[in-house]
Design a protein around this motif. Structure first.
Motif, PDB file in Angstrom:
ATOM      1  N   THR A   7       0.793  -1.159  -0.017  1.00 22.61           N
ATOM      2  CA  THR A   7       0.049  -0.003   0.101  1.00 22.61           C
ATOM      3  C   THR A   7       0.774   1.032  -0.158  1.00 22.61           C
ATOM      4  N   ILE A   8       0.669   2.228  -0.880  1.00 16.65           N
ATOM      5  CA  ILE A   8       1.445   3.439  -1.128  1.00 16.65           C
ATOM      6  C   ILE A   8       0.508   4.317  -0.563  1.00 16.65           C
ATOM      7  N   VAL A   9       0.759   5.138   0.150  1.00 17.28           N
ATOM      8  CA  VAL A   9      -0.431   6.370   0.677  1.00 17.28           C
ATOM      9  C   VAL A   9       0.328   7.615   0.461  1.00 17.28           C
ATOM     10  N   LYS A  10      -0.149   8.543  -0.551  1.00 21.25           N
ATOM     11  CA  LYS A  10       0.367   9.903  -0.496  1.00 21.25           C
ATOM     12  C   LYS A  10      -0.427  10.861   0.130  1.00 21.25           C
ATOM     13  N   ILE A  11       0.044  11.911   0.943  1.00 22.51           N
ATOM     14  CA  ILE A  11      -0.633  12.711   1.418  1.00 22.51           C
ATOM     15  C   ILE A  11      -0.331  14.167   1.269  1.00 22.51           C
ATOM     16  N   GLY A  12      -1.244  15.077   1.334  1.00 21.00           N
ATOM     17  CA  GLY A  12      -0.736  16.392   0.894  1.00 21.00           C
ATOM     18  C   GLY A  12      -2.097  17.401   0.913  1.00 21.00           C
ATOM     19  N   GLY A  13      -1.878  18.595   0.384  1.00 15.27           N
ATOM     20  CA  GLY A  13      -2.965  19.595   0.636  1.00 15.27           C
ATOM     21  C   GLY A  13      -3.063  19.761   2.178  1.00 15.27           C
ATOM     22  N   LYS A  31      -1.808   1.169  11.432  1.00 15.19           N
ATOM     23  CA  LYS A  31      -2.537  -0.123  11.911  1.00 15.19           C
ATOM     24  C   LYS A  31      -2.579  -0.990  10.442  1.00 15.19           C
ATOM     25  N   LEU A  32      -2.260  -0.413   9.311  1.00 16.55           N
ATOM     26  CA  LEU A  32      -2.230  -1.114   8.081  1.00 16.55           C
ATOM     27  C   LEU A  32      -1.548  -2.471   8.216  1.00 16.55           C
ATOM     28  N   GLU A  33      -2.000  -3.415   7.708  1.00 19.40           N
ATOM     29  CA  GLU A  33      -1.168  -4.760   7.482  1.00 19.40           C
ATOM     30  C   GLU A  33      -0.317  -4.703   6.357  1.00 19.40           C
ATOM     31  N   GLY A  34       0.727  -5.422   6.269  1.00 21.21           N
ATOM     32  CA  GLY A  34       1.638  -5.779   5.067  1.00 21.21           C
ATOM     33  C   GLY A  34       2.392  -4.578   5.009  1.00 21.21           C
ATOM     34  N   GLN A  35       3.252  -4.574   3.891  1.00 19.83           N
ATOM     35  CA  GLN A  35       4.095  -3.652   3.414  1.00 19.83           C
ATOM     36  C   GLN A  35       3.370  -2.466   2.884  1.00 19.83           C
ATOM     37  N   LYS A  36       4.118  -1.271   3.429  1.00 19.30           N
ATOM     38  CA  LYS A  36       3.577   0.133   2.849  1.00 19.30           C
ATOM     39  C   LYS A  36       4.635   1.121   2.891  1.00 19.30           C
ATOM     40  N   ILE A  37       4.256   2.312   2.229  1.00 17.61           N
ATOM     41  CA  ILE A  37       5.123   3.451   2.060  1.00 17.61           C
ATOM     42  C   ILE A  37       4.222   4.578   2.194  1.00 17.61           C
ATOM     43  N   MET A 140      12.881  -5.620   5.352  1.00 21.34           N
ATOM     44  CA  MET A 140      13.650  -5.361   6.825  1.00 21.34           C
ATOM     45  C   MET A 140      12.466  -5.194   7.712  1.00 21.34           C
ATOM     46  N   GLY A 141      11.340  -4.900   7.136  1.00 15.73           N
ATOM     47  CA  GLY A 141      10.061  -4.394   8.311  1.00 15.73           C
ATOM     48  C   GLY A 141      10.119  -3.105   8.035  1.00 15.73           C
ATOM     49  N   LEU A 142      11.145  -2.436   7.712  1.00 20.58           N
ATOM     50  CA  LEU A 142      10.901  -0.777   7.720  1.00 20.58           C
ATOM     51  C   LEU A 142       9.809  -0.022   6.623  1.00 20.58           C
ATOM     52  N   VAL A 143       9.227   1.153   7.207  1.00 22.68           N
ATOM     53  CA  VAL A 143       8.395   1.603   6.436  1.00 22.68           C
ATOM     54  C   VAL A 143       8.764   3.063   5.602  1.00 22.68           C
ATOM     55  N   PRO A 144       8.966   2.870   4.575  1.00 19.15           N
ATOM     56  CA  PRO A 144       9.912   4.211   4.070  1.00 19.15           C
ATOM     57  C   PRO A 144       8.523   5.355   3.912  1.00 19.15           C
ATOM     58  N   VAL A 145       9.340   6.632   4.671  1.00 20.37           N
ATOM     59  CA  VAL A 145       8.431   7.768   4.507  1.00 20.37           C
ATOM     60  C   VAL A 145       9.061   8.803   3.369  1.00 20.37           C
ATOM     61  N   LEU A 146       8.756   8.990   2.286  1.00 23.97           N
ATOM     62  CA  LEU A 146       9.212   9.587   1.168  1.00 23.97           C
ATOM     63  C   LEU A 146       8.955  11.072   0.968  1.00 23.97           C
TER      64      LEU A 146
END
Length: 367
Positions: A7-13, A31-37, A140-146
């Motif tokens: 799951t890739i979530v983009k936030i803005g505005g 709380k999202l399960e699985g890999q995410k960015i 590695m279990g890390l969640v990237p914040v780009l």
């Protein structure tokens, strides 16, 4: 091979400036399960700080004009202030994150946009995404914040639209993951009436988009957002646009493939918008054959680096014929229906720009 869900979530505005709504989004994201960015912009915060420093923000067609001073400020705001606050907030929610810009781990390499009729300054157009590096972080279990800062691998940082970053990540990672891309902002979805939040579309295809853009309903910053959203969708990602509640409950605008009803005019164009659509194309002949396509291209001024209108003609020609097409900037491409990424590929490439006509014409050279 079963692709892992991502799951890739983009936030803005306004979300980044609304403490309560941002908090709810981060709660759900953690709380999202699985890999995410998580991908973020921060334009409004950057504008505030630019003005405090006596620098007037400059925008064109929903995109920032980034001079040297502005680049310094947006780098500090995006890759520093906002990025690290998001990382800290997610760590407080037991979500183990790592804050990155495109230069970190050579995750996103871009090139400085070539100046044409508009000089965007130190704006970066993405050239490559280091999917192996991102996958290593995820494994590695890390969640990237780009953040919305990239680099050219020559020592120059660049400002890149965060919607574009999210789109390119989704497109690149769709080859190895089952990607769901969520564009979260302050509206419930793509609105048919900008003054009425309840008017959002539950689904949207490229024809709907073109017709709403032609009549001016979709304008300014929503245009690059939707261009990027459709590029990710064409590459195989599931794409949604809506409020922060998308993270916990899929309710907003979902991008879908074209429907192809017979004798319905331009594919996907809403009946009430067809007249507007043709008017916006200056009465060009209906595109039914390569010959009519060529006439349309000749009749549409498209000088070097100003090919946005011919790109739209080409994109519409392909999608109207039921051919999945991709567009990034003024580049339009499609794949043979038998395309296999595991086999050698031949790319057939052509320009669609024209040179300016000489002054000697006694008739309209475009017609």
């Amino acid at each position: 091979m079963t692709h892992m869900k991502l799951t890739i979530v983009k936030i803005g505005g306004n979300l980044l400036d609304d403490e309560l709504r941002l908090g709810h989004l981060l709660d759900d994201f953690a709380k999202l399960e699985g890999q995410k960015i998580l991908v973020h912009g921060g334009g409004r915060r950057a504008n505030t700080i630019l003005k405090q420093l006596g620098i007037q923000p400059a925008m064109r067609d929903g995109r920032r004009l980034t001079d040297a001073q502005t680049l310094e400020v947006v780098t500090m705001v995006y890759a520093g202030l906002i990025n690290k606050n998001l990382v800290a907030s997610l760590q407080a929610r037991n979500c183990n994150t790592i804050g990155l810009c495109g230069a970190d781990g050579n995750i996103i390499r871009a090139k400085k946009r070539v100046s044409g009729s508009i000089d965007y300054g130190y704006a970066g157009d993405i050239e490559s995404v280091n999917t192996d590096g991102l996958t290593a972080y995820l494994d590695m279990g890390l969640v990237p914040v780009l953040s919305a800062i990239t680099h050219d691998q020559q020592g120059q940082l660049l400002n890149t639209n965060a919607d574009t970053i999210a789109s390119c990540l989704a497109a690149s990672l769709s080859k190895t993951h089952k990607v769901r891309l969520l564009y979260c902002f302050e509206k419930p979805g793509v609105l048919t009436d900008p003054s009425n939040d309840s008017s959002y579309l539950s689904t949207m295809n490229t024809g709907d988009y073109l017709s709403l853009k032609a009549e001016g309903t979709i304008a300014d910053g929503m245009i690059p957002k939707l261009d990027n959203a459709f590029a990710a969708h064409q590459a195989g990602a599931e794409v949604w646009i809506g409020r922060e509640t998308l993270v916990s409950k899929l309710e907003g605008t979902k991008l879908v493939k074209e429907q192809h009803p017979a004798n319905k005019g331009p594919v996907g164009v809403l009946p009430q918008a067809r007249k507007v659509y043709s008017a916006q194309h200056h009465g060009l002949p209906k595109i039914e054959s390569p010959l009519n396509l060529l006439k349309s291209l000749i009749a549409t001024p498209s000088f070097s680096r100003q090919e946005d209108r011919t790109a739209e003609v080409l994109f519409h020609y392909l999608t109207s014929a039921g051919i999945p097409a991709f567009r990034q900037g003024n580049n339009v491409w499609s794949q043979n229906k038998h395309f296999n990424p595991g086999l050698p590929t031949v790319l057939l490439n052509s320009h669609h720009d024209t040179v300016k006509p000489a002054n000697g014409y006694t008739r309209d050279p475009f017609e």
